[in-house]
Design a protein around this motif. Structure first.
Motif, PDB file in Angstrom:
ATOM      1  N   VAL A   1       0.850  -1.281  -0.035  1.00 52.51           N
ATOM      2  CA  VAL A   1      -0.053   0.089  -0.144  1.00 52.51           C
ATOM      3  C   VAL A   1       0.777   1.256  -0.062  1.00 52.51           C
ATOM      4  CG1 VAL A   1      -1.705   1.344   1.446  1.00 52.51           C
ATOM      5  CG2 VAL A   1      -1.794  -1.140   1.266  1.00 52.51           C
TER       6      VAL A   1
ATOM      7  N   PRO B   1       1.449   5.060   0.963  1.00 52.94           N
ATOM      8  CA  PRO B   1       2.888   5.373   0.880  1.00 52.94           C
ATOM      9  C   PRO B   1       3.709   4.253   1.120  1.00 52.94           C
ATOM     10  CG  PRO B   1       2.450   6.526   2.767  1.00 52.94           C
ATOM     11  CD  PRO B   1       0.883   6.068   1.909  1.00 52.94           C
ATOM     12  N   PHE B   2       4.911   4.105   0.802  1.00 51.76           N
ATOM     13  CA  PHE B   2       5.815   2.569   0.948  1.00 51.76           C
ATOM     14  C   PHE B   2       7.041   2.859   1.428  1.00 51.76           C
ATOM     15  CE2 PHE B   2       5.656   3.994  -3.475  1.00 51.76           C
ATOM     16  CZ  PHE B   2       6.990   4.367  -3.802  1.00 51.76           C
ATOM     17  N   GLN B   3       7.778   2.073   1.740  1.00 56.66           N
ATOM     18  CA  GLN B   3       9.210   2.056   2.190  1.00 56.66           C
ATOM     19  C   GLN B   3       9.927   1.367   0.637  1.00 56.66           C
ATOM     20  OE1 GLN B   3      11.505   1.814   5.715  1.00 56.66           O
ATOM     21  NE2 GLN B   3       9.516   0.691   6.641  1.00 56.66           N
ATOM     22  N   LEU B   4      10.816   2.256   0.247  1.00 56.19           N
ATOM     23  CA  LEU B   4      11.640   1.484  -0.651  1.00 56.19           C
ATOM     24  C   LEU B   4      12.061   0.369  -0.694  1.00 56.19           C
ATOM     25  CD1 LEU B   4      12.863   4.879  -2.222  1.00 56.19           C
ATOM     26  CD2 LEU B   4      11.220   3.378  -3.473  1.00 56.19           C
TER      27      LEU B   4
ATOM     28  N   GLU C   1      11.171  -2.068   1.535  1.00 56.82           N
ATOM     29  CA  GLU C   1      10.210  -2.963   1.712  1.00 56.82           C
ATOM     30  C   GLU C   1       9.968  -3.603   0.215  1.00 56.82           C
ATOM     31  OE1 GLU C   1       6.566  -1.646   3.086  1.00 56.82           O
ATOM     32  OE2 GLU C   1       5.461  -3.589   2.964  1.00 56.82           O
TER      33      GLU C   1
END
Lengths: 137, 361
Positions: free
Chosen positions: A112, A114-117, A119
């Motif tokens: 989903v 916003p994300f963590q790069l 991740e």
């Protein structure tokens, strides 16, 4: 759309995302992580791309112009040579129903925004299996 | 000679009018070209700036690259503060966790936070919004006074962005200092205000708004505050609603108190709610029936069924919906009621609610 320089043996990531900022983020990060990234911006481009060679893994947005991500996902699963391609859905749709529908349509993973790069990278490596996990730039 | 002179005058006036029309048309065309040229120049400037800054910002997302980009190597922001901060905000909106932390650290290091601060303090209205969004991420408590000032601006979009920034920097303190202010934004839907307050500290914000509601002298303000409390979590809202309900005579206030209590979903409130099932105002009975349906106290299903033949259609419909959605009566029994209930309006309402529930399924 632009394609990053090809490295021998680098996993090929197909990124279908209509927001340029997000494409820039992902392309920059994945290319530094040793992936070869091909970018597409519209559902129509994605649908046409299914006639070509499949990537190692497919990152797919759901809300796209012309042809939506669910339709692309359905076509991926119906296209010979593409039906086994791992698909990571990257979407702002966070409702449980959307996530379940994406998995029902054939998604292998879902992130989903916003994300963590990091991740995204970790999930791509998992989808690529042992080869993807061991490959480092 | 006279007709000839008159004709000549008409010709002269017509030529003059034509010349003026032509001049105005050329003027408008010229103005359109100038505006277009200005717009193209501005877009070109923004594109060039993004081309310069995007790789710098992206590099900041890789910790090892970030170390290689000390502030000295960062392009000067100068008069491009609004565009640089906007680009930074766009990237930040798509990120979270460690990656967002890296981007935020870079904003502090590279002077983007300072540029955002200038925008909030000195910028035009739109620039202040852009600056506030960035400052929320930068997270410096010294920026809270400027953001609180922005939360008092006339433009709702500026106030809402300021509130979001405050929620990021200091949710607990922000709830205390800005809770009542945000709840009182009459031009902001109560649900939206409730959502903004929930993004602060819900319990603290709820306590602040509840205290305001208890002390409100103006009925309109009290109603507004109760609407907000009905849109956000927090035990304090229900406590205040119970107290207000004990002495309330205004049907609008009573109805809103019942909605706040409904949100809290505490079955111990059922006896209090039951008192309003026969209130003279139909909209209060609607709130009471809906509340009983949600509170789920044993035995209330029959009180709700009893409201099926209320004189007000909206109450009958709400009672039917509550009977169906509460799920405490077997579907077969509700089907039976929809056929044999002595009141034809009750049968109609129940049939309607059952059909709706079937469609949802």
């Amino acid at each position: 759309m632009a394609t990053q320089p090809i490295r021998d043996g680098a996993p090929k990531v197909l990124l279908l995302e209509d927001e340029k900022d997000i494409r820039d983020l992902i392309v920059f990060f994945l290319s530094h992580e040793g992936f070869e990234v091909e970018e597409l911006a519209t559902g129509a481009e994605g649908a046409s791309r299914l006639e070509g060679d499949p990537p190692s893994v497919f990152i797919l947005d759901l809300m796209l112009p012309h042809v939506d991500g669910f339709e692309i996902l359905r076509r991926v699963r119906e296209t010979p040579d593409w039906d086994e391609v791992p698909v990571l859905v990257l979407s702002a749709k966070a409702a449980e129903g959307d996530i379940v529908n994406a998995f029902k349509a054939g998604a292998d993973d879902y992130v989903v925004k916003p994300f963590q790069l990091e991740e995204i990278v970790a999930r791509l490596r998992r989808l690529l299996g042992p080869a993807g996990r061991s490959r480092r730039p | 000679m006279q007709p000839l002179a008159a004709g000549s005058l008409i010709v002269k006036v017509s030529v003059a009018a034509g010349a003026v029309s032509l001049a105005l048309t050329l003027l408008f065309i010229g103005a359109a070209f100038v505006l277009r040229a200005v717009s193209v120049r501005r877009e070109g400037r923004v594109d060039a700036l993004e081309e310069k800054w995007t790789p710098v910002l992206l590099a900041a997302l890789r910790s090892e690259d970030a170390a290689a980009h000390p502030p000295a190597e960062v392009p000067p922001i100068g008069s491009d503060a609004a565009s640089v901060v906007t680009l930074w905000n766009r990237l930040a909106a798509n990120l979270r966790g460690d990656t967002l932390d890296l981007l935020t650290a870079f904003a502090r290091r590279a002077g983007i936070g300072e540029a955002a601060r200038r925008l909030v303090n000195e910028g035009r209205p739109a620039e202040r919004v852009v600056g506030a969004a960035c400052l929320g991420h930068v997270g410096d408590t010294n920026d809270l006074p400027a953001l609180l000032a922005l939360a008092r601006e006339p433009a709702l979009v500026a106030r809402a962005e300021a509130a979001r920034a405050i929620a990021r920097i200091d949710p607990e303190g922000g709830a205390r200092t800005a809770g009542a202010l945000i709840a009182g934004w009459d031009d902001c839907h109560a649900t939206t205000a409730g959502a903004i307050l929930s993004s602060l500290s819900p319990e603290t914000a709820s306590a602040v708004v509840a205290r305001e509601a208890l002390g409100a002298v103006d009925p309109a303000r009290q109603q507004r505050l109760l609407d907000v409390l009905a849109s956000m979590p927090g035990q304090a809202g229900a406590d205040a609603a119970r107290q207000i309900l004990a002495g309330a005579h205004d049907a609008e206030v009573v109805s809103r108190c019942l909605r706040v209590i409904t949100r809290n979903r505490d079955a111990r409130d059922a006896p209090l709610v039951r008192r309003f099932l026969h209130h003279p105002a139909g909209f209060v009975r609607v709130s009471a029936v809906a509340a009983l349906g949600r509170l789920g106290a044993p035995g209330d299903e029959w009180m709700i069924v009893g409201a099926l033949d209320d004189r007000d259609w909206w109450v009958r419909y709400q009672a039917a919906r509550a009977s169906v959605s509460a799920g405490r009566l077997p579907r077969a029994l509700l089907d039976l009621f929809s056929h044999v209930h002595p009141d034809r309006y009750a049968r109609g309402a129940l049939d309607h609610a059952l059909t709706e529930a079937g469609a949802v399924r």
